[in-house]
Write a protein that holds these residues in place. Structure first.
Motif, short mmCIF file in Angstrom:
data_model
loop_
_atom_site.label_atom_id
_atom_site.label_comp_id
_atom_site.label_asym_id
_atom_site.label_seq_id
_atom_site.Cartn_x
_atom_site.Cartn_y
_atom_site.Cartn_z
N HIS A 191 -1.71 67.86 20.67
CA HIS A 191 -1.37 69.10 21.37
C HIS A 191 -2.37 69.45 22.49
CE1 HIS A 191 1.25 72.53 21.54
NE2 HIS A 191 0.24 73.37 21.55
N HIS A 192 -2.69 68.45 23.31
CA HIS A 192 -3.61 68.70 24.43
C HIS A 192 -2.89 69.42 25.57
CE1 HIS A 192 -7.33 66.79 23.43
NE2 HIS A 192 -6.68 65.75 22.93
N TYR A 193 -3.60 70.34 26.19
CA TYR A 193 -3.07 70.92 27.43
C TYR A 193 -4.05 70.62 28.55
CZ TYR A 193 -6.39 74.77 26.89
OH TYR A 193 -7.53 75.51 26.77
N TYR A 194 -3.56 70.66 29.77
CA TYR A 194 -4.36 70.27 30.93
C TYR A 194 -4.24 71.34 32.01
CZ TYR A 194 -4.27 65.92 28.40
OH TYR A 194 -4.39 64.98 27.41
N LYS B 194 1.26 75.76 28.46
CA LYS B 194 0.63 75.81 27.15
C LYS B 194 1.44 76.74 26.23
CE LYS B 194 -3.68 77.29 25.12
NZ LYS B 194 -4.70 78.32 25.27
N CYS B 195 1.80 76.25 25.06
CA CYS B 195 2.55 77.07 24.11
C CYS B 195 2.16 76.59 22.71
CB CYS B 195 4.05 76.92 24.33
SG CYS B 195 4.63 75.23 24.07
N SER B 196 2.73 77.18 21.68
CA SER B 196 2.36 76.75 20.32
C SER B 196 2.99 75.39 20.02
CB SER B 196 2.87 77.78 19.31
OG SER B 196 4.29 77.71 19.28
N ARG B 197 2.47 74.71 19.01
CA ARG B 197 3.06 73.43 18.59
C ARG B 197 4.53 73.62 18.22
NH1 ARG B 197 -1.94 72.36 16.46
NH2 ARG B 197 -2.84 70.36 17.03
#
Ligand SMILES: CCCCCCCCCCCCC/C=C/[C@@H](O)[C@H](CO)NC(=O)CCCCCCCCCCCCCCC
Ligand SMILES: Nc1ncnc2c1ncn2[C@@H]1O[C@H](COP(=O)(O)OP(=O)(O)OP(=O)(O)O)[C@@H](O)[C@H]1O
Ligand SMILES: [Ca+2]
Length: 543
Positions: free
Chosen positions: A321-324, A422-425
């Protein structure tokens, strides 16, 4: 010669034997079809059948006794002459098969007349390839490329009198390098047997060769690239086969071989990807940063797993669950009438693609490239993203039959830019699941989609590095985050997945080139089981 409705003259009408019965067979040049009808069909059986001439594969004289058809008393009374017509039979889900029908008669002259007339009409199908250059990747997908070609495709090419030069690749980039050396202009097309990666190699070889021969510098991101008229055929034998699935509607080697034989043509948009005035790659399907880039990077180490590697790495990447963080600047595609939220998708003979092509050509004529690219507005978005996906086509594949952007067009000069913030899994899982069902995957507050003709991306990390120089602490942290999937922070860059290949640079400049190349494909046909196929099944009851 009999007249058809409207006073038209058919090329040939005869009473010919088919099975035990006598049928009226018509070669109707004006309507472009071969039709046969039973003048007295038994009850509840439809007695009409036709095949478009464009879908006839071959015609051959047939040794009647070899066919061992029981046609009763006729066989005993006289020597019979026969010919077989091989044609495309359409089955469900866009699948094509080679079917055949054998007609017989007593007069040798009549039989020859039919064979000659049909052959003449086949000769007139000018878009059909006669000579093909074939590259087989023996290691793609489940390593079945060579077997698939030899058992399923080569016999069909030989039936259709297509001659081939076959190269079995010995290393990555073999096909691409070879296309810079051989005389490509003597071929009517190039066929690749493999997956999207193999297609990408052949496409780079062909487009690169054409630009080289035309004196175009691929490193110039603003260069007006020369269209490639040598068509590429894809025989699917890879892991995803997204380009084949999205342009034919199914990933099936026999269907694709038949599309090549009948000489179908589907233009395709191609995106060029640059970094600092250096050419990196072309893309036709997915340019993905974040989720799909990370899946690809991880899956490359697991090639031995075959197609399963994507599910394994997909699951792993989903959990990480990486965000960039980064900035995207894009130019909206104003020339096209379509929108990524349209309910209708790109189909054979798509009018949106035709209109967009015309519109772009007119713009170019009126203003020249400089005005078009330079003066149009750029929109800028900064944020934290789980995935940034730019797709030139729907990217439908067996894993996701409607694809990443179901309404994307194959040849409209635009790409759909999908930003998943970006959000929850749990929300991200809901988004992914919608790729596999009928629900709208863009109907989430954390997903945005734009139709664009060009875009640029810079990651926050490279922006910071450019302004401060790389801080050693961050570098170490980056490695830590890479090694510990549970850490979801944004300190490392992701990798771009460019049609299944990784790119070395995270900062990229992308421009869509409308219809830069062509495939041996028809696009996806409207899903109706056509009349010909229906009639065929009733004929089979009769024989
Ligand atoms: C719950 C199930 C959700 C399933 C969601 C499936 C979405 C699949 C979308 C496929 C899009 C393919 C785009 C095409 C890309 C090609 O240019 C490229 C080269 O062949 N292929 C890949 O990069 C290969 C990309 C392969 C991607 C595989 C993704 C698998 C995701 C699995 C996530 C599992 C989460 C489970 C949580 C319990
Ligand atoms: N003889 C070879 N040995 C090793 N690699 C090869 C060879 N021939 C081609 N390749 C490379 O293999 C890569 C992957 O091949 P291919 O696309 O056919 O299969 P895949 O990766 O399983 O499928 P997909 O791309 O659909 O996911 C290509 O990028 C190509 O450059
Ligand atoms: Ca497009």
């Amino acid at each position: 010669m009999e007249r058809l409705p409207g006073g038209r003259r058919p090329r040939l009408v005869s009473s010919l034997g088919l099975g035990r019965r006598s049928w009226e067979v018509t070669l109707d040049e004006e309507r472009g079809r071969l039709a046969w009808c039973d003048p007295r069909p038994p009850r509840r059986v439809r007695g009409n059948c036709f095949v478009p001439i464009s879908e006839i594969i071959a015609v051959e004289e047939t040794e009647f006794n070899k066919k061992q058809r029981n046609i009763g008393r006729w066989q005993k009374m006289a020597k019979l002459h026969a010919f077989t017509v091989y044609y495309v039979k359409k089955a469900r889900n866009h699948r094509w098969r080679c079917s055949d029908v054998t007609f017989w008669c007593v007069e040798e002259h009549l039989c020859n007349q039919w064979i000659q007339a049909l052959k003449e009409l086949l000769e007139m199908q000018k878009s059909r390839p006669k000579q093909l250059l074939v590259y087989i990747n023996p290691y793609g997908g489940k390593r079945q490329g060579k077997r698939i070609y030899e058992q399923k495709v080569a016999p069909l090419f030989s039936l259709a009198s297509i001659s081939t030069d076959v190269v079995i690749t010995e290393r990555a980039n073999h096909a691409k390098d070879n296309l810079f050396e051989v005389n490509i202009y003597k071929y009517d097309g190039v066929v690749c047997v493999g997956g999207d990666g193999m297609f990408s190699e052949v496409m780079h070889g062909l487009i690169g060769r054409i630009q080289k021969d035309s004196g175009i510098d691929q490193n110039n991101p603003k260069a007006s690239l020369v269209q490639c008229n040598i068509r590429i055929g894809i025989i699917p034998a890879g892991s995803t086969d997204c380009i084949c699935y999205s342009t034919v509607g199914i990933s099936d080697p026999v269907t694709s071989a038949l599309h090549i034989i009948v000489g179908d043509c589907q233009p395709l948009d191609v995106s060029s990807v640059h970094h600092n005035n250096t050419f990196l790659k072309y893309s036709v399907s997915l340019l993905g940063y974040g989720f799909y880039g990370d899946i690809l990077k991880d899956s490359e180490k697991k090639r031995w797993m075959g197609p399963m590697r994507y599910d394994y790495s997909g699951f792993k990447t989903f959990l990480s669950h990486h965000y960039y963080e980064g900035t995207i600047a894009y130019q909206p595609a104003k020339h096209t009438h379509g929108s990524p939220r349209d309910k209708e998708s790109c189909r054979t003979g798509c009018h949106i693609c035709k209109k967009s092509e015309k519109q772009l050509a007119e713009q170019k004529k009126e203003h020249g490239l400089k005005h078009e690219e330079g003066e149009e507005e750029w929109k800028v978005i900064k944020g934290k993203f789980l995935a940034i996906n730019a797709v030139n086509m729907s990217c439908a594949c067996p894993r996701s039959p409607k694809g990443l952007s179901p309404a994307a067009h194959l040849a409209d000069g635009s790409a759909d830019l999908i930003l998943v913030r970006k959000c929850s899994r749990f929300d991200f899982l809901r988004y992914l699941v919608r790729h596999t069902n009928q629900d709208d995957q863009f109907d989430f507050p954390f997903v945005d989609v734009y139709r664009v003709k060009s875009f640029q991306f810079t990651s926050k990390l490279s922006e910071d590095n450019e302004s401060n120089g790389m801080d050693i602490g961050k570098k170490r942290f980056g490695q830590f985050c890479r090694d510990h999937p549970a850490c979801c922070c944004n300190i490392v860059n992701s990798t771009w997945n460019c049609d299944g290949e990784t790119l070395d640079s995270s900062a990229i400049e992308v421009r869509v080139h409308c219809q830069l190349m062509k495939l041996f494909a028809r696009g996806i046909e409207e899903n109706c089981k056509d009349e010909a196929a229906h009639s065929q099944s009733s004929i089979e009851q009769l024989l």
